[in-house]
Every structure is written in structure tokens, then in C-alpha cells.
Design a protein around this motif. Structure first.
Motif, PDB file in Angstrom:
ATOM      1  N   GLU A   1      25.858 -13.065  14.148  1.00 20.72           N
ATOM      2  CA  GLU A   1      25.716 -13.860  15.485  1.00 20.72           C
ATOM      3  C   GLU A   1      24.511 -14.182  15.667  1.00 20.72           C
ATOM      4  O   GLU A   1      24.369 -15.379  16.165  1.00 20.72           O
ATOM      5  N   GLU A   2      23.502 -13.589  15.039  1.00 21.15           N
ATOM      6  CA  GLU A   2      22.001 -14.264  15.080  1.00 21.15           C
ATOM      7  C   GLU A   2      21.846 -15.502  14.513  1.00 21.15           C
ATOM      8  O   GLU A   2      21.230 -16.764  15.088  1.00 21.15           O
TER       9      GLU A   2
ATOM     10  N   ASP B   1      16.820  -2.771  13.691  1.00 21.76           N
ATOM     11  CA  ASP B   1      18.202  -3.223  13.398  1.00 21.76           C
ATOM     12  C   ASP B   1      19.429  -2.352  13.402  1.00 21.76           C
ATOM     13  O   ASP B   1      20.421  -2.476  13.984  1.00 21.76           O
TER      14      ASP B   1
ATOM     15  N   ARG C   1      18.576 -20.925   8.596  1.00 21.83           N
ATOM     16  CA  ARG C   1      18.855 -19.779   9.197  1.00 21.83           C
ATOM     17  C   ARG C   1      19.670 -18.609   8.534  1.00 21.83           C
ATOM     18  O   ARG C   1      19.328 -17.711   8.341  1.00 21.83           O
TER      19      ARG C   1
END
Length: 188
Positions: free
Chosen positions: A82-83, A172, A7
Motif C-alpha cells: 500500500e505504501e 512496522d 519506491r
């Protein structure tokens, strides 16, 4: 702390694209003023914007790729953190290292033409500038040049930069800074 290296790697690629590394954007004209004649910015704001853009171009050209993460707007960093489920400072360090590693064999020369920037303010009064520029990439004996548009926005009294490389990057920006939902922004 629940996050995976995969991630964080995806976030690094997203941040690299968000910067000027893949910024192919076509300029559209928002309701803005020319940088050279604007009354929307104080002289101090213009000087700090010019200094920030010049510092970014210098870092990009000198290969200080880990430091270019510091130019990204803080609310975008927070959103990405946060993602991926990582603290913002960890994300910035990890992404900076990954960008540094991904670009070791690439020579990049960046140039932003602040004199051709368009300046505006959002409905909340946040100043911004759309700055045209170009980056020349050389790797493995091949060279190509990319035209780009960079959004400079002022957050907490400091200018931050984000390359408007594609529609996802514009979304975004608008998610992190809702005041840009009513501003015409170019996207690649």
C-alpha cells in the motif's frame, strides 16, 4: 497502478533489512515461556514453527533469497504494498528479485536457535515466539557474524518470520499487527 521502480527499490531494501540481512537485535525478556517447556503452544504448533524456522534457515543458507520474502507476515507485505502503490504479489516478486540481485556475491549462513526461543501470546491470543539466532556473511574475502532476534507470529494458522533489526521494524510490526503494541519486543 501508480508506482515507481524507485519506491519498489526502497521497499526491497526495507524488506531485506526486515529479514535477517541486517538483524542486529539485543534480546529483552517479555512475559513469555521457554520454547522447550511452553504450554502456550500445542505440539502441532511447535512442530510447524520448528519446520518453518528450519526451512527459512535452509533457504537463507542455500542462497534462495527470492524465497525468503515468503516468510514475511502477510499484513506487513500488504502494508508495504500500500505504501508503494503496488499489488502485494507484484511487490513480493519485485522485492524477491531485488534481494536476489543484491546478495548474489554474498555467502550467508543462518542459524536460529529455536531451543532458546521465548514463547508468548498477545492480548488477542495470537501466539508468537522470539527466536535468537545468528547469520554469518562472507563477501569479498571478508566475513562477519550478526546476532539477531526473529519474531515468529502465527497468522491464519501459519507461522511467519520477521527479523527485529531496528526500532522502525518493530513499529512496522505494531502497525500491521496492533496486538503487538502491548508486547515487549527487542529492537536493534
Amino acid at each position: 497502478m501508480n508506482f515507481s521502480l524507485t519506491r519498489v527499490s526502497v521497499a526491497a531494501i526495507a524488506v531485506a533489512a526486515t529479514l535477517a540481512l541486517g538483524a542486529c537485535a539485543t534480546m529483552t525478556t517479555p512475559a513469555s515461556e521457554s520454547y522447550t517447556t511452553t504450554t502456550l503452544l500445542t505440539e502441532d504448533a511447535k512442530q510447524s514453527l520448528e519446520a518453518r524456522v528450519n526451512a527459512f534457515d535452509r533457504d537463507l543458507t542455500q542462497g534462495n533469497m527470492a524465497s525468503v520474502v515468503e516468510y514475511l507476515p502477510p499484513k506487513m507485505i500488504d502494508m508495504l504494498a500500500e505504501e508503494v502503490g503496488a499489488p502485494p504479489e507484484f511487490l513480493k516478486a519485485a522485492v524477491g528479485s531485488m534481494i536476489e540481485g543484491m546478495t548474489q556475491e554474498i555467502d550467508i549462513v543462518g542459524y536460529s536457535d529455536i531451543s532458546q526461543a521465548l514463547v508468548g501470546t498477545t492480548s488477542t491470543g495470537m501466539p508468537y515466539a522470539l527466536i535468537p539466532g545468528a547469520a554469518r556473511f562472507t563477501a569479498g574475502g571478508e566475513t562477519f557474524t550478526d546476532q539477531s532476534t526473529t519474531l515468529a507470529l502465527m497468522d491464519e494458522g501459519e507461522w511467519y518470520l520477521v527479523g527485529l533489526s531496528d526500532a522502525e521494524t518493530v513499529e512496522d510490526v505494531r502497525e500491521a499487527y496492533p496486538e503487538f503494541r502491548t508486547v515487549t519486543l527487542p529492537s536493534g
